[in-house]
Design an enzyme around this catalytic site. Structure first.
Site, mmCIF file in Angstrom:
data_model
loop_
_atom_site.group_PDB
_atom_site.id
_atom_site.type_symbol
_atom_site.label_atom_id
_atom_site.label_comp_id
_atom_site.label_asym_id
_atom_site.label_seq_id
_atom_site.Cartn_x
_atom_site.Cartn_y
_atom_site.Cartn_z
ATOM 1 C CG HIS A 1 48.899 63.292 8.751
ATOM 2 N ND1 HIS A 1 49.904 64.009 9.298
ATOM 3 C CD2 HIS A 1 47.972 64.269 9.271
ATOM 4 C CE1 HIS A 1 49.698 64.911 9.866
ATOM 5 N NE2 HIS A 1 48.279 65.358 9.941
ATOM 6 C CG HIS B 1 42.612 47.684 22.391
ATOM 7 N ND1 HIS B 1 41.895 46.799 23.287
ATOM 8 C CD2 HIS B 1 41.985 48.056 21.526
ATOM 9 C CE1 HIS B 1 40.763 47.013 23.101
ATOM 10 N NE2 HIS B 1 40.473 47.652 21.857
HETATM 11 O O1 JB2 Z 1 46.418 32.480 27.874
HETATM 12 C C1 JB2 Z 1 45.579 32.345 27.213
HETATM 13 C C2 JB2 Z 1 44.177 32.767 27.840
HETATM 14 N N1 JB2 Z 1 43.907 33.840 28.894
HETATM 15 C C3 JB2 Z 1 42.569 33.851 28.922
HETATM 16 N N2 JB2 Z 1 45.547 31.848 25.889
HETATM 17 C C4 JB2 Z 1 44.329 31.439 25.304
HETATM 18 N N3 JB2 Z 1 44.434 30.855 24.170
HETATM 19 N N4 JB2 Z 1 43.140 32.055 26.003
HETATM 20 C C5 JB2 Z 1 43.153 32.637 26.930
HETATM 21 N N5 JB2 Z 1 42.138 33.207 27.608
HETATM 22 C C6 JB2 Z 1 40.748 33.105 27.150
HETATM 23 O O2 JB2 Z 1 40.338 34.463 26.317
HETATM 24 C C7 JB2 Z 1 39.814 32.969 28.288
HETATM 25 O O3 JB2 Z 1 39.227 31.815 28.342
HETATM 26 C C8 JB2 Z 1 38.480 33.598 27.527
HETATM 27 O O4 JB2 Z 1 37.887 32.592 26.690
HETATM 28 C C9 JB2 Z 1 39.131 34.704 26.482
HETATM 29 C C10 JB2 Z 1 38.836 36.161 27.104
HETATM 30 O O5 JB2 Z 1 37.419 36.426 26.378
HETATM 31 P P1 JB2 Z 1 36.608 37.839 26.820
HETATM 32 O O6 JB2 Z 1 35.621 37.877 25.914
HETATM 33 O O7 JB2 Z 1 36.802 37.878 28.407
HETATM 34 O O8 JB2 Z 1 37.823 38.780 26.317
HETATM 35 P P2 JB2 Z 1 38.616 39.001 24.877
HETATM 36 O O9 JB2 Z 1 40.061 39.010 25.334
HETATM 37 O O10 JB2 Z 1 38.383 38.208 23.995
HETATM 38 O O11 JB2 Z 1 37.893 40.415 24.369
HETATM 39 C C11 JB2 Z 1 38.398 41.598 25.328
HETATM 40 O O12 JB2 Z 1 39.042 42.560 24.502
HETATM 41 C C12 JB2 Z 1 38.411 43.104 23.167
HETATM 42 C C13 JB2 Z 1 39.260 43.818 22.502
HETATM 43 C C14 JB2 Z 1 36.847 42.188 25.588
HETATM 44 O O13 JB2 Z 1 37.315 43.307 26.477
HETATM 45 C C15 JB2 Z 1 36.306 42.818 24.454
HETATM 46 O O14 JB2 Z 1 34.931 43.431 24.820
HETATM 47 C C16 JB2 Z 1 37.182 43.543 23.714
HETATM 48 N N6 JB2 Z 1 36.366 44.137 22.423
#
Ligand code: JB2
Length: 216
Positions: free
Chosen positions: A139, A148
């Site tokens: 609460h 995050h």
């Molecule tokens: O400026 C951007 C950009 N920079 C990186 N714009 C867009 N549209 N995409 C971007 N990316 C993309 O984000 C990368 O090319 C990659 O495909 C994606 C990041 O993927 P990743 O699996 O490394 O991280 P995430 O941000 O999806 O997830 C993180 O955070 C979550 C909360 C990880 O640490 C996860 O394990 C966690 N659960």
């Protein structure tokens, strides 16, 4: 075609996978397209990557009005959200049906709440925050913009988390402590006193190990 309003999910990595399934489980929107910095044509969970963020104006003029920014990096999520909003996109929420969100909690826009999360009475969750799997927000907590709270965190009543802060997996915080803007807590940290803005802190009890200025 489902007849549901379309939403573009920005990001095609691990976070986007979770978000796609959250949005599907809510049943309010159809995930119509993904945008990723790596624009290589491909499908993620059956959804096509149609370009990078430069495709946002085209999607908007094609009639897609909703977006979800599924990028785990806090500062990046905030930046890309600003771009999407400036083009007229509405940021939708992705809330698991198996999260328990109090009817008196207040949620902003572009918020992700994963399965098993609990958000209790009169807590406030600002725009673009992530409340990850099994995180517990008691609460009167306040979660700032684009913070995050990672899986399994447990925040007692009245804890404040600053904007852009990152609480690593399993962080716990005692009642009423304040975690500053952009602070980063290492996995399993136990916060028993206020954490200043921009620092990295670890351990039980959490101690500052580094003063950082660049928010994750
Ligand atoms: O400026 C951007 C950009 N920079 C990186 N714009 C867009 N549209 N995409 C971007 N990316 C993309 O984000 C990368 O090319 C990659 O495909 C994606 C990041 O993927 P990743 O699996 O490394 O991280 P995430 O941000 O999806 O997830 C993180 O955070 C979550 C909360 C990880 O640490 C996860 O394990 C966690 N659960």
């Amino acid at each position: 075609m489902s007849g549901l309003p379309p939403v573009v999910v920005v990001g095609a990595g691990g976070h986007a996978k979770v978000v796609i399934e959250l949005i599907r489980s809510q049943g309010h929107y159809e995930v119509a397209a993904l945008l990723d910095a790596d624009a290589t044509p491909r499908r993620v969970l059956g959804v096509e990557v149609v370009g990078d963020d430069d495709a946002l104006p085209r999607l908007r003029s094609d009639g897609i009005a909703n977006a979800f920014i599924a990028l785990g990096g806090n500062a990046l999520r905030l930046k890309v959200a600003g771009r999407a909003r400036s083009l007229g996109f509405q940021l939708v929420n992705a809330i698991s049906p198996s999260a328990a969100v109090s009817p008196t909690a207040r949620l902003g826009a572009g918020v992700a709440v994963m399965a098993g999360a609990v958000i209790n009475a009169e807590a406030r969750v600002d725009d673009l925050a992530i409340v990850n799997t099994n995180a517990s927000i008691d609460h009167d907590c306040v979660l700032g913009e684009a913070c995050h709270v990672a899986p399994g965190c447990a925040l007692a009543g009245g804890v404040t988390v600053g904007r852009l802060a990152f609480l690593g997996i399993g962080t716990v915080a005692i009642p009423g402590v304040r975690i500053g803007e952009g602070a980063e807590l290492g996995a399993g940290a136990c916060v028993v006193k206020d954490i200043p803005a921009g620092v990295r802190a670890l351990g039980v009890p959490a101690r500052t190990v580094e003063t950082r200025n660049n928010a994750r």
